[in-house]
Structure formats: C-alpha cells, structure tokens
Design an enzyme around this catalytic site. Structure first.
Site, PDB file in Angstrom:
ATOM      1  N   ASN A  13       0.872  -1.176   0.000  1.00 54.87           N
ATOM      2  CA  ASN A  13       0.000   0.000   0.000  1.00 54.87           C
ATOM      3  C   ASN A  13       0.907   1.223   0.000  1.00 54.87           C
ATOM      4  O   ASN A  13       1.507   1.551   1.020  1.00 54.87           O
ATOM      5  CB  ASN A  13      -0.900  -0.027   1.249  1.00 54.87           C
ATOM      6  CG  ASN A  13      -1.755   1.229   1.363  1.00 54.87           C
ATOM      7  OD1 ASN A  13      -1.782   2.052   0.453  1.00 54.87           O
ATOM      8  ND2 ASN A  13      -2.451   1.362   2.491  1.00 54.87           N
ATOM      9  N   TRP A  14       1.000   1.855  -1.159  1.00 57.80           N
ATOM     10  CA  TRP A  14       1.919   2.995  -1.283  1.00 57.80           C
ATOM     11  C   TRP A  14       1.376   4.243  -0.602  1.00 57.80           C
ATOM     12  O   TRP A  14       2.080   5.232  -0.469  1.00 57.80           O
ATOM     13  CB  TRP A  14       2.178   3.309  -2.763  1.00 57.80           C
ATOM     14  CG  TRP A  14       3.027   2.292  -3.482  1.00 57.80           C
ATOM     15  CD1 TRP A  14       3.512   1.100  -2.976  1.00 57.80           C
ATOM     16  CD2 TRP A  14       3.491   2.370  -4.834  1.00 57.80           C
ATOM     17  NE1 TRP A  14       4.251   0.448  -3.941  1.00 57.80           N
ATOM     18  CE2 TRP A  14       4.256   1.201  -5.082  1.00 57.80           C
ATOM     19  CE3 TRP A  14       3.347   3.303  -5.860  1.00 57.80           C
ATOM     20  CZ2 TRP A  14       4.860   0.955  -6.328  1.00 57.80           C
ATOM     21  CZ3 TRP A  14       3.944   3.066  -7.095  1.00 57.80           C
ATOM     22  CH2 TRP A  14       4.693   1.901  -7.309  1.00 57.80           C
ATOM     23  N   LYS A  15       0.102   4.236  -0.231  1.00 57.61           N
ATOM     24  CA  LYS A  15      -0.549   5.427   0.344  1.00 57.61           C
ATOM     25  C   LYS A  15      -0.318   6.624  -0.591  1.00 57.61           C
ATOM     26  O   LYS A  15      -0.301   6.422  -1.802  1.00 57.61           O
ATOM     27  CB  LYS A  15      -0.053   5.644   1.776  1.00 57.61           C
ATOM     28  CG  LYS A  15      -0.207   4.357   2.614  1.00 57.61           C
ATOM     29  CD  LYS A  15       0.004   4.529   4.074  1.00 57.61           C
ATOM     30  CE  LYS A  15      -0.185   3.181   4.766  1.00 57.61           C
ATOM     31  NZ  LYS A  15      -0.069   3.245   6.215  1.00 57.61           N
ATOM     32  N   HIS A  98      -9.534   1.353   4.954  1.00 58.53           N
ATOM     33  CA  HIS A  98      -8.256   1.537   5.660  1.00 58.53           C
ATOM     34  C   HIS A  98      -8.457   2.498   6.836  1.00 58.53           C
ATOM     35  O   HIS A  98      -9.227   3.460   6.726  1.00 58.53           O
ATOM     36  CB  HIS A  98      -7.200   2.084   4.694  1.00 58.53           C
ATOM     37  CG  HIS A  98      -5.813   1.991   5.251  1.00 58.53           C
ATOM     38  ND1 HIS A  98      -5.352   2.875   6.195  1.00 58.53           N
ATOM     39  CD2 HIS A  98      -4.823   1.098   5.051  1.00 58.53           C
ATOM     40  CE1 HIS A  98      -4.109   2.525   6.533  1.00 58.53           C
ATOM     41  NE2 HIS A  98      -3.766   1.451   5.852  1.00 58.53           N
ATOM     42  N   GLU A 100      -6.744   4.835   7.903  1.00 57.86           N
ATOM     43  CA  GLU A 100      -6.461   6.241   7.597  1.00 57.86           C
ATOM     44  C   GLU A 100      -7.675   6.903   6.946  1.00 57.86           C
ATOM     45  O   GLU A 100      -7.926   8.090   7.158  1.00 57.86           O
ATOM     46  CB  GLU A 100      -5.204   6.346   6.712  1.00 57.86           C
ATOM     47  CG  GLU A 100      -3.951   6.056   7.532  1.00 57.86           C
ATOM     48  CD  GLU A 100      -2.793   5.466   6.763  1.00 57.86           C
ATOM     49  OE1 GLU A 100      -2.805   5.479   5.521  1.00 57.86           O
ATOM     50  OE2 GLU A 100      -1.863   4.956   7.421  1.00 57.86           O
ATOM     51  N   GLU A 170      -5.227  -4.967  10.497  1.00 60.73           N
ATOM     52  CA  GLU A 170      -4.233  -3.917  10.715  1.00 60.73           C
ATOM     53  C   GLU A 170      -4.510  -3.209  12.034  1.00 60.73           C
ATOM     54  O   GLU A 170      -5.329  -2.268  12.072  1.00 60.73           O
ATOM     55  CB  GLU A 170      -4.283  -2.891   9.571  1.00 60.73           C
ATOM     56  CG  GLU A 170      -3.953  -3.449   8.209  1.00 60.73           C
ATOM     57  CD  GLU A 170      -3.371  -2.390   7.277  1.00 60.73           C
ATOM     58  OE1 GLU A 170      -2.338  -2.685   6.666  1.00 60.73           O
ATOM     59  OE2 GLU A 170      -3.923  -1.280   7.184  1.00 60.73           O
ATOM     60  N   GLY A 176       2.816   2.071  10.959  1.00 65.65           N
ATOM     61  CA  GLY A 176       3.870   3.089  10.913  1.00 65.65           C
ATOM     62  C   GLY A 176       4.579   3.323  12.232  1.00 65.65           C
ATOM     63  O   GLY A 176       5.328   4.285  12.370  1.00 65.65           O
ATOM     64  N   SER A 215       3.552  -2.248  10.284  1.00 69.41           N
ATOM     65  CA  SER A 215       4.985  -2.333  10.563  1.00 69.41           C
ATOM     66  C   SER A 215       5.634  -3.649  10.142  1.00 69.41           C
ATOM     67  O   SER A 215       6.575  -4.118  10.790  1.00 69.41           O
ATOM     68  CB  SER A 215       5.268  -2.042  12.048  1.00 69.41           C
ATOM     69  OG  SER A 215       4.949  -0.699  12.347  1.00 69.41           O
ATOM     70  N   GLY A 236       2.973  -1.256   4.211  1.00 67.33           N
ATOM     71  CA  GLY A 236       2.956   0.180   3.925  1.00 67.33           C
ATOM     72  C   GLY A 236       4.359   0.686   3.637  1.00 67.33           C
ATOM     73  O   GLY A 236       4.903   0.490   2.551  1.00 67.33           O
ATOM     74  N   GLY A 237       4.969   1.298   4.638  1.00 66.74           N
ATOM     75  CA  GLY A 237       6.275   1.943   4.482  1.00 66.74           C
ATOM     76  C   GLY A 237       7.309   1.080   3.765  1.00 66.74           C
ATOM     77  O   GLY A 237       8.010   1.560   2.861  1.00 66.74           O
TER      78      GLY A 237
END
Ligand code: 13P
Length: 254
Positions: A13-15, A98, A100, A170, A176, A215, A236-237
C-alpha cells in the site's frame, strides 16, 4: 487450521507516495528481481499511477490495486473515482476501509459496506481493512471490535461474493509505529477473523484470505507470514523501498 493450503499474497500500500515516474522505476525493478512468482504480489498505488502500473505489469504475477473507490458508479460526485471506472482500466483490487480513511476522512462502516458492494459488483477484489485502536487493545475488546467491523462491512454482501474479499488485520497502533503484536497474537486474531467470516458465510476456510498489516518489514516478515492463519501481508512503508519489499516477498520461499 494448521493444514490449510495457503495462497500467499503480499500487497504493498503505497498510500500517498510516488509519482508516475517513480512508480515506473520501482515497478521495473520489482519485475526484474522478484524471485517468487508463487507469491501473488499486489501494488495498491495512487490513482494517478494506475495507468503506468497496469501497462508495466501486463503478463506478470503482479496485480494492481487502488486504495479507495466511491460507491456510486458515476454522477455529480466531484473528486471521486468509482469502482466501475477502476475496473474498466484494468484494476483488479481495491483497498476499502483503511484506518487512515476511517480516521482522516470519517468513513463509516455503512459507507464501507456500500463501497464493498459496489466494488464486488464491478468485478473488483476487495482488501477490507479492520483493526483496533491502542485503547481498545488495552480494554481487551479486540475481538468484539473486529467482529462488529466484519459484520457491518459484509452486511447483505452476497455469499457468492465473499471469496472475493481479502481481510487485512491492521491494528491501528501498529501502523507506521515499528511495533507489532507478537506472532501468536497475530495468529490468534486472524483465526477469530476467519471464524467470524465462516459463521457469516458458510464458505470454506480455504477461500478466506487474511493478511496482517502494520509495521511489517524484512526482519519480522518471515515469522509473521509463517503463522498458520496468516495468508500474507499488507505492507505500507516497507513497500516504498524496493530492496526491503523484495526481501519481504522473497522471504516466503527461503
Ligand atoms: P506500515 O507498514 O507503514 O505500518 O503501514 C501498514 C498499512 O497501513 C498498510 O495498509
């Protein structure tokens, strides 16, 4: 559930990261160095990266996903993109719910349910995100929270379509933060999720895919992905760093 055969999925997930040019560089590298075609790789990229991502991944084991969609097919909804529009240009997956989006854009369970139905009706596969806050974890109500989220999300979804929903567990506090639940907890919670879906739908356990997200990195991926109830990861990251992402994909075979 230990004997279930797994079809591993690693989704990035590149966000809100990467321009089309940056996407092109990353995807070309991924195509060259991905040594694990047995692992389904999905890249959930920003809307503007979708055309280049789709053209670069034709005839590969990489699929392209979006990170959101609207629940109406077309109309006066300024700024929105429908599931139908995504499907027409070749998108296969869409992340829905998600945390976010729930937190920053006030998405409700009801809207998430509508988005899921719209995405499934358009022929997309859904990656539904659920997870608890730190407070809910401290209050020991993780199971209750997740069961409510699943029931609301799947409300009146046709049983024949449930196999097209991947659930990503999640924990919000793990996203993160560099922190994760321990592997036994992750496995246990993914089992609760699987049983909840089984109770709702009566489809077979093999047809339910559950990912862990929060994470994940190249150091913890192997033990998390080895858990019997975990069918893959939503990253993610670490999906933005191609070396790190490749290590996560490839750790599944080593
Ligand atoms: P991180 O891997 O950066 O914690 O993000 C997880 C996530 O939100 C994936 O959807």
């Amino acid at each position: 559930m230990g004997n279930r055969s797994k079809n591993l999925i690693i989704a990035g997930n590149w966000k809100m990261n990467k321009t089309p040019k940056e996407a092109e560089i990353l995807i070309n590298k991924l195509k060259l160095e991905n040594k694990n075609p047995a692992c389904k790789t999905v890249l959930c990229v920003p809307f503007i990266d979708i055309p280049v991502a789709i053209s670069l991944t034709k005839n590969t084991s990489i699929s392209i996903g979006a990170q959101n969609c609207y629940f109406e097919n077309y109309g006066a909804y300024t700024g929105e993109i429908s599931a139908e529009m995504l499907k027409v240009i070749g998108v296969e997956y869409v992340i829905i719910g998600h945390s976010e989006r729930r937190i920053y854009f006030n998405e409700t369970d009801e809207q998430i349910n509508k988005k899921i139905k719209s995405a499934l009706n358009s022929g997309l596969k859904v990656i539904l995100c659920i997870g608890e806050t730190l407070q809910e974890r401290q209050n020991n109500i993780i199971g209750e929270k997740l069961i409510i989220q699943i029931k609301n999300a799947l409300n009146q979804v046709a049983e024949s379509q449930i196999a097209n929903i991947i659930i990503a567990y999640e924990p919000i506090w793990a996203i993160g933060s560099g922190r994760t639940p321990n592997k036994a907890e992750i496995n246990h919670i993914c089992e609760i999720i699987r049983n909840t879906v089984l109770n709702i739908s009566k489809i077979s356990a093999e047809k339910i895919s559950i990912l862990y997200g929060g994470s994940i990195d190249s150091k913890n991926a192997k033990e998390i992905l080895a858990q019997p109830n975990v069918d893959g990861g939503l990253v993610g990251g670490a999906s933005l760093d191609i070396e790190e992402f490749l290590k996560i994909i490839n750790c599944v075979i080593n």
